[in-house]
Design an enzyme around this catalytic site. Structure first.
Site, PDB file in Angstrom:
ATOM      1  N   ARG A   1     -11.193   4.499  -1.478  1.00 28.87           N
ATOM      2  CA  ARG A   1     -12.090   5.516  -1.874  1.00 28.87           C
ATOM      3  C   ARG A   1     -13.418   4.708  -2.558  1.00 28.87           C
ATOM      4  O   ARG A   1     -14.502   5.457  -2.435  1.00 28.87           O
ATOM      5  CB  ARG A   1     -11.453   6.329  -3.077  1.00 28.87           C
ATOM      6  CG  ARG A   1     -10.371   7.089  -2.589  1.00 28.87           C
ATOM      7  CD  ARG A   1      -9.775   7.992  -3.682  1.00 28.87           C
ATOM      8  NE  ARG A   1      -8.302   8.856  -3.230  1.00 28.87           N
ATOM      9  CZ  ARG A   1      -7.278   8.349  -2.673  1.00 28.87           C
ATOM     10  NH1 ARG A   1      -6.908   7.200  -3.072  1.00 28.87           N
ATOM     11  NH2 ARG A   1      -6.306   9.037  -2.579  1.00 28.87           N
TER      12      ARG A   1
ATOM     13  N   SER B   1       0.780  -1.165  -0.213  1.00 24.97           N
ATOM     14  CA  SER B   1      -0.040  -0.150  -0.211  1.00 24.97           C
ATOM     15  C   SER B   1       0.823   1.179  -0.005  1.00 24.97           C
ATOM     16  O   SER B   1       1.941   1.171   0.622  1.00 24.97           O
ATOM     17  CB  SER B   1      -0.705  -0.039   1.243  1.00 24.97           C
ATOM     18  OG  SER B   1      -1.593   1.256   1.422  1.00 24.97           O
TER      19      SER B   1
ATOM     20  N   GLY C   1      -4.940   0.221  -3.378  1.00 30.65           N
ATOM     21  CA  GLY C   1      -4.599   1.505  -4.204  1.00 30.65           C
ATOM     22  C   GLY C   1      -4.963   1.233  -5.654  1.00 30.65           C
ATOM     23  O   GLY C   1      -4.503   0.447  -6.166  1.00 30.65           O
TER      24      GLY C   1
ATOM     25  N   HIS D   1      -0.947   3.944   0.824  1.00 28.62           N
ATOM     26  CA  HIS D   1      -1.837   4.915   1.413  1.00 28.62           C
ATOM     27  C   HIS D   1      -2.788   5.693   0.300  1.00 28.62           C
ATOM     28  O   HIS D   1      -3.222   6.809   0.442  1.00 28.62           O
ATOM     29  CB  HIS D   1      -1.439   5.996   2.402  1.00 28.62           C
ATOM     30  CG  HIS D   1      -1.881   6.290   3.847  1.00 28.62           C
ATOM     31  ND1 HIS D   1      -1.608   5.851   4.630  1.00 28.62           N
ATOM     32  CD2 HIS D   1      -2.840   6.934   3.996  1.00 28.62           C
ATOM     33  CE1 HIS D   1      -2.258   5.954   5.816  1.00 28.62           C
ATOM     34  NE2 HIS D   1      -3.217   6.947   5.107  1.00 28.62           N
TER      35      HIS D   1
END
Ligand SMILES: Cc1cc2nc3c(=O)[nH]c(=O)nc-3n(C[C@H](O)[C@H](O)[C@H](O)COP(=O)(O)O)c2cc1C
Length: 398
Positions: free
Chosen positions: A342, A285, A319, A287
């Site tokens: 997201r 990841s 991601g 982030h």
């Protein structure tokens, strides 16, 4: 059907980009940008998505595939598909009781949910919202004593795996948030909030819900000894003052009896350090491009980590996952499962729990269709032979 369910069931919502569009319309700009944005020039944020487009499929055609089996296990927990909801801080700013609703959506879908330390909801409330796999993600804001107390509560509340995020030694430079003055939105002072008035009055639904929710200005799982719950407004400074080091991991290993997953691994070296620290799993990841801009896309880093780990731990990746086919590609390159940040946060912003659930179900039907079109009956059968990777990827250190 509730209004939220109707909104995301519309035939105009067919993919994550549609949920993003709905979230953009429903949220004040500062909140939408907080979810949508990345660090600095947002290069890594874009690269995360682009890397998935660079990997292409090699289908087995003229194969009759019945119902595709998407089930898998991650660190012993059964999931209906290889997907977990990644920790998303301040989810309660996106919608009231955001963490509880996201966990509820994950529970209904029988997938994993990872609760962030930066949560506006208690581990007890979030733990009760799902009976599926629940993990707790730890930051050391508030110090070791506060962390130990949170871990005891998390374990009691049904969280079985501890995730340690190692890429947040200081906050990334998120230019959209700085320009928007987003910090003031979660602060305790009224005056700096006045600058948001124009965006708030045109989003009365969000504003009413935000005010009704009321209790989101502290972190109920970070109880600072002698002080009580840490104010949300102190998070950024506390994060910068509490970088997690490999030494902390040895201490955490002693206070958490269950499996530990290290989140934020991008190199073979850190994969080896995670193994040395006793990690049972790791999440490749960056982030979501919110920390160090200019690092590799996670899908590009994944093969290096998988090779270094060589089966000694489970490797997950997050991601840039916006489609079910992206999950398939990640599995083909050796991931046990993928996480989304997201994609479900847009759903939460669009329509609360119904929106987060819709995001998961969009990805589930995408993944199932991708498998059928690949001529592959089960995620367990996916592998390297189903994808082509650009030749340039081979030049990276392996
Ligand atoms: C709004 C937002 C808040 C986040 N907060 C946290 C957090 O508190 N802890 C953490 O480890 N990661 C956090 N992340 C990173 C996610 O867990 C995940 O790594 C990232 O979102 C994956 O990229 P994607 O958004 O493209 O799916 C956050 C991401 C977003 C978008």
């Amino acid at each position: 059907m509730t209004r939220d369910q109707r909104r995301v069931a519309s035939s105009r919502v067919v993919n994550i980009a549609d949920l993003r569009r709905l979230a953009q319309a429903r949220l004040p700009r500062a909140v939408f940008d907080y979810i949508d944005g990345g660090a600095d020039g947002e290069v890594t944020l874009r690269e995360n998505c682009r890397a998935f487009q660079e990997v292409t499929f090699r289908p087995r055609n003229a194969v009759a595939v019945g119902k595709c089996d998407l089930r898998t296990t991650v660190l012993g927990a059964e999931l209906s598909m290889p997907l977990l909801l990644a920790p998303v801080g301040f989810s309660r700013m996106i919608c009231p009781r955001g963490e509880v609703l996201a966990a509820g959506a994950a529970g209904k879908a029988q997938i994993g949910y990872v609760l962030t330390t930066i949560s506006g909801s208690s581990v007890e409330d979030v733990g009760a919202a799902s009976s599926a796999c629940r993990w707790y993600q730890l930051y050391l804001v508030g110090g070791r004593e506060a962390a130990e107390a949170a871990l005891v509560r998390a374990r009691r509340a049904g969280f079985t795996v501890l995730v340690i995020t190692i890429d947040t030694g200081t906050f990334g430079f998120r230019e959209r948030d700085i320009r928007n003055g987003a910090g003031a939105l979660i602060g305790n002072k009224l005056l700096p909030k006045l600058r948001f008035l124009p965006q708030l009055v045109v989003h009365p639904g969000w504003l009413a819900a935000f005010l009704r929710d009321g209790r989101m200005l502290t972190l109920p799982n970070v109880i600072v000894p002698g002080r009580g719950p840490m104010p949300l407004a102190e998070t950024q400074a506390a994060l910068a003052a509490s970088v997690v080091t490999w030494k902390d991991l040895r201490w955490i290993r002693n206070v958490w009896p269950g499996p530990i997953v290290v989140k934020g691994v991008l190199t073979a070296e850190d994969a080896q350090r995670s193994l040395d620290a006793g990690a049972a799993g790791m999440i490749v990841s960056n982030h979501g491009g919110r920390q160090l801009d200019g690092v590799r896309a996670t899908l590009r880093a994944l093969p290096e980590i998988v090779k270094a780990v060589n089966g000694r731990a489970e490797v997950l990746v997050d991601g840039g996952v916006r489609r079910g086919a992206d999950i398939a590609k990640a599995i083909c390159l050796g991931a046990r499962a993928a996480l989304i940040g997201r994609a479900y946060a847009y759903g939460l912003g669009a329509a609360g729990e119904a929106g987060a659930f819709r995001a998961i179900e969009i990805l589930r039907s995408d993944l199932s269709r991708a498998l059928a079109l690949l001529g592959c009956e089960s995620v367990a059968d996916l592998g390297r032979s189903y994808v082509d990777v650009p030749a340039s990827w081979a030049t990276q250190p392996l």
